[in-house]
Design a protein around this motif. Sequence first.
Motif: not given
Length: 101
Positions: A45-49
């Motif tokens: 999630g935190p890496l999804f752009d």
Amino acid sequence: QAAAWPLEGGFGVAHRFYGNGARHFTLPNDTCSTRVSIDCRVVPGPLFDPDFAASRHPVTGRQSFFEGGYYSRAVRDRVTGEWSVVPRREGEQGREVDGGV
């Protein structure tokens, strides 16, 4: 350019590789057995752009990979530790960054 070769393995073998950045392909199945290929892609999630420029269509400019379309969100229950996919709302087709569907 790096060489590409097929991954080989017997019954029950799974391969994990960086398919987005590695050239890959398959050869014709010349056996009497059915071959099954499952493609799973996971983005923490935190890496999804949601507006990653390289995943926009070259002609239309529309986002190709977006939550609710190509990707689904999964959440982990803090009590049970079980994972579940967040269902789309009724009638929802997916949300693109530019608003078009």
